[in-house]
Design a protein around this motif. Structure first.
Motif, PDB file in Angstrom:
ATOM      1  N   LYS A 222       0.445  -1.637   0.184  1.00 39.52           N
ATOM      2  CA  LYS A 222       0.170  -0.274  -0.105  1.00 39.52           C
ATOM      3  C   LYS A 222       1.141   1.114   0.133  1.00 39.52           C
ATOM      4  O   LYS A 222       0.437   2.248  -0.818  1.00 39.52           O
ATOM      5  CB  LYS A 222      -0.870   0.131   1.428  1.00 39.52           C
ATOM      6  CG  LYS A 222      -1.923  -0.910   1.205  1.00 39.52           C
ATOM      7  CD  LYS A 222      -2.706  -1.140  -0.210  1.00 39.52           C
ATOM      8  CE  LYS A 222      -3.760  -0.426   0.037  1.00 39.52           C
ATOM      9  NZ  LYS A 222      -4.866  -0.717  -1.208  1.00 39.52           N
TER      10      LYS A 222
ATOM     11  N   ASN B 292       0.684   4.414  -2.790  1.00 39.74           N
ATOM     12  CA  ASN B 292       0.796   5.840  -2.655  1.00 39.74           C
ATOM     13  C   ASN B 292       2.320   6.537  -2.544  1.00 39.74           C
ATOM     14  O   ASN B 292       2.852   7.258  -1.397  1.00 39.74           O
ATOM     15  CB  ASN B 292       0.461   6.086  -1.011  1.00 39.74           C
ATOM     16  CG  ASN B 292      -1.541   5.661  -1.104  1.00 39.74           C
ATOM     17  OD1 ASN B 292      -1.812   6.656  -2.065  1.00 39.74           O
ATOM     18  ND2 ASN B 292      -1.619   4.148  -0.909  1.00 39.74           N
TER      19      ASN B 292
ATOM     20  N   GLU C 292      -9.740   7.869   3.344  1.00 44.38           N
ATOM     21  CA  GLU C 292      -8.917   6.921   2.613  1.00 44.38           C
ATOM     22  C   GLU C 292      -9.055   5.946   3.181  1.00 44.38           C
ATOM     23  O   GLU C 292      -8.923   5.096   1.543  1.00 44.38           O
ATOM     24  CB  GLU C 292      -8.075   7.040   3.531  1.00 44.38           C
ATOM     25  CG  GLU C 292      -6.594   8.898   3.607  1.00 44.38           C
ATOM     26  CD  GLU C 292      -6.370   8.766   2.390  1.00 44.38           C
ATOM     27  OE1 GLU C 292      -5.624   7.359   1.988  1.00 44.38           O
ATOM     28  OE2 GLU C 292      -5.799  10.171   1.807  1.00 44.38           O
TER      29      GLU C 292
ATOM     30  N   GLN D  54      -9.036   3.183  -0.193  1.00 49.56           N
ATOM     31  CA  GLN D  54      -7.295   2.730  -0.260  1.00 49.56           C
ATOM     32  C   GLN D  54      -7.604   1.752   0.034  1.00 49.56           C
ATOM     33  O   GLN D  54      -6.946   0.381  -0.278  1.00 49.56           O
ATOM     34  CB  GLN D  54      -6.838   2.774   1.312  1.00 49.56           C
ATOM     35  CG  GLN D  54      -6.256   4.554   1.196  1.00 49.56           C
ATOM     36  CD  GLN D  54      -5.018   4.728   0.155  1.00 49.56           C
ATOM     37  OE1 GLN D  54      -4.954   3.699  -0.718  1.00 49.56           O
ATOM     38  NE2 GLN D  54      -4.229   6.172  -0.358  1.00 49.56           N
TER      39      GLN D  54
END
Length: 394
Positions: free
Chosen positions: A19, A23, A379, A383
């Motif tokens: 992750k 990002n 988020e 996400q």
């Protein structure tokens, strides 16, 4: 370019790395460190186009962690090592003035204690160092704390009761295995239960209290009352709270295996002599059980984790259910990890992202519910952990 140091290379770490790479504009270069270098290299090899460097570190040694931090100069340390190592890593962050984040509270390796006391005690040193420490940025603790803060901010004037509900309906095909570190999992489940009501903690026998909860997209499941660390901080920060409990689902096969292991002493944390050597039973048991990081390709089904909060809004009683459902197969397709690792690792990345962007900031040691919940909830939706809210009958 910014550098992010991730300590630990288990199932949760794999998700955090994936992750953070997704990002990369926020996290920059990743330094992934663990006692076992091969575990770090295996994760790096899964992401050949990512900017990842691997390193070996003994996270039981504050001096080794300090040396590592000084060598890579990270903007943040994400601690997804063992909870036994929280204090040494926190002390290294204090010494190097580096922001810190973890996913679970400190546990003493020789005592079945789960509490924030020794981490909260470092608040003044974090303030003196001018840095932020964020505790428990997993799912529970973590997202569940944020759910409580979100409910408090948007849905209630006072919250009177909270039930945290953790359901893993995944099937890995083994007769007995744990979805995260066996030592931590089995110590947690076999310990006495505890909940907070009317200003005091009430202790119960292990798995003494059970309720059947109908989990959306999963169905009815036996849910057992446990003590869980997020309750310790939530009782300090949720206005008007009168009771908070934590429930987790277990199948009868898991419970029977655990009872037998406990009855024969295999969950013991005190060393015993075996053929002239001292061994710790639960550590030996860990070597016999499947590695939780290996469960990803085998696990099918869904997780459902959330909170039910009841209280008062504008003088009227109100009850809401905030929850998140995730499919194990979907988690594995994205990150080579099963859902329990995924639902812990994604919130760790989100908490770190909000810290690095300055959206969550402060000096000292904080729990998740002390932060503005709105950006975290936003988020989660983008996400991989979209959540839902249901209004329930009071």
């Amino acid at each position: 370019m910014r550098t992010t140091l991730i300590i630990g290379a288990g199932g949760v770490s794999r998700v955090v790395v994936y992750k953070c790479v997704q990002n990369a504009d926020v996290f920059g270069k990743i330094v992934l460190a663990s006692r076992t270098l091969k575990k770090c290299q295996d994760i790096k090899d899964e992401l050949p186009n990512a900017d990842i460097e691997v390193a070996s570190v003994n996270a039981d040694s504050t001096e080794e962690v300090i040396k590592l931090i000084n060598s890579c100069k990270p903007s943040i340390v994400i601690n997804v090592a063992l909870p036994y190592q929280d204090l040494t890593i926190m002390d290294a962050c204090i010494a190097t003035k580096t922001p810190y984040l973890d996913t679970a509270n400190y546990e003493h390796p020789d005592e079945a204690k789960f509490e924030y006391k020794l981490q909260w005690a470092r608040d003044e040193k974090f303030k003196e160092a001018g840095i932020m420490g964020l505790l428990g940025s997993g799912f529970d603790p973590g997202a569940t704390n944020v759910f409580c803060a979100y409910a408090q901010k948007h849905y209630f004037d006072e919250i009177h009761t909270i039930d945290i509900l953790d359901c893993n309906a995944g099937d890995h095909g083994y007769a007995f295995a744990t979805n995260f570190n066996p030592e931590i999992n089995l110590r947690e489940v076999s310990a006495n239960g505890r909940y907070w009501e009317n200003g005091k903690w009430i202790e119960t026998a292990p798995l003494e209290i059970m309720q059947v909860w109908d989990y959306p997209e999963v169905g009815p499941k036996d849910s057992y009352l446990l003590y869980h660390e997020e309750m310790e901080s939530l009782v300090k920060h949720i206005k008007g709270l009168k009771r908070i409990r934590f429930f987790m689902t277990f199948g009868q096969s898991y419970i029977k295996h655990m009872e037998v292991l406990q009855n024969v002493g295999m969950l013991g944390i005190e060393p015993v002599e075996h053929k002239g050597m001292m061994i710790t039973p639960i550590e030996f048991l860990k070597t016999l059980l499947p590695d939780p990081a290996s469960l990803g390709p085998r696990t099918k089904g869904k997780t459902n984790i959330g909170i039910v909060a009841e209280g008062i809004k504008d003088g009227k009683k109100r009850k809401i259910y905030i929850y998140q459902v995730k499919e194990h197969e979907e988690c594995f397709a994205e990150t080579n990890s099963q859902g329990v690792s995924y639902t812990t690792g994604v919130p760790a990345m989100i908490g770190a992202k909000l810290m690095l962007k300055g959206i969550w900031n402060g000096v000292g040691v904080f729990n998740m519910e002390q932060m503005n919940p709105d950006p975290f909830m936003e988020e989660m939706n983008t996400q991989g952990l979209p959540w839902q809210i249901k209004e329930l009958e009071v």
